[in-house]
Design a protein around this motif. Structure first.
Motif, PDB file in Angstrom:
ATOM      1  N   UNK A 132       0.847  -1.197   0.000  1.00  0.00           N
ATOM      2  CA  UNK A 132       0.000   0.000   0.000  1.00  0.00           C
ATOM      3  C   UNK A 132       0.879   1.241   0.000  1.00  0.00           C
ATOM      4  N   UNK A 133       1.935   1.242   0.851  1.00  0.00           N
ATOM      5  CA  UNK A 133       2.839   2.389   0.944  1.00  0.00           C
ATOM      6  C   UNK A 133       3.525   2.625  -0.403  1.00  0.00           C
ATOM      7  N   UNK A 138       4.169   5.812  -5.243  1.00  0.00           N
ATOM      8  CA  UNK A 138       4.096   5.917  -6.715  1.00  0.00           C
ATOM      9  C   UNK A 138       3.118   7.017  -7.102  1.00  0.00           C
ATOM     10  N   UNK A 139       2.016   7.118  -6.379  1.00  0.00           N
ATOM     11  CA  UNK A 139       1.019   8.152  -6.685  1.00  0.00           C
ATOM     12  C   UNK A 139       1.642   9.534  -6.502  1.00  0.00           C
TER      13      UNK A 139
END
Length: 142
Positions: A132-133, A138-139
């Motif tokens: 998730x991290x 990446x976002x």
């Protein structure tokens, strides 16, 4: 061990024999007065009572030695039995300690298994969180 002859029994045997009774007759008619001893025991006692004094003294000495040996053997047997009883008690105590240790080991194994499962779950959660991290990073990088 044979029961000791009493003076009264000896006197009765002498009286019965002096009246012509054989050991067989004495046994048949008066066996219960002699503590239900066997006919052979009555016969042997009559032989003893009729033996010369020297023979009787030797027999008494031999019998005394035998009685002492029997007593010694019986004491030794009792000591051995007592030691065996003590050993059995100790073995039983050791068995109980071993049983408790086995239960404790089994309990620890179960705890270890639970901890291992918890660790796997945490690692799995950490992997999920790491994924998730990474996606979040990446976002932000885009």
């Amino acid at each position: 061990m044979a029961e000791k002859w009493t003076r009264d029994e000896d006197e009765l045997l002498i009286l019965f024999q002096s009246n012509g009774l054989t050991s067989k007759k004495i046994y048949e008619k008066f066996g219960n007065r002699f503590n239900n001893r066997s006919q052979r025991a009555i016969e042997n006692r009559i032989l003893y009572l009729n033996a010369p004094l020297e023979e009787r003294k030797k027999y008494d000495e031999d019998t005394g030695d035998m009685d002492r040996m029997i007593g010694t053997v019986e004491k030794s047997a009792q000591m051995i039995c007592n030691r065996l009883d003590t050993s059995i008690t100790r073995i039983n105590n050791l068995n109980e300690v071993i049983r408790i240790l086995i239960e404790e080991i089994q309990s620890l194994k179960k705890q270890e298994q639970r901890y291992a499962e918890e660790m796997k779950a945490l690692l799995s959660e950490m992997n999920s969180n790491t994924g998730i991290i990474k996606n979040e990073i990446k976002k932000y990088r885009r």
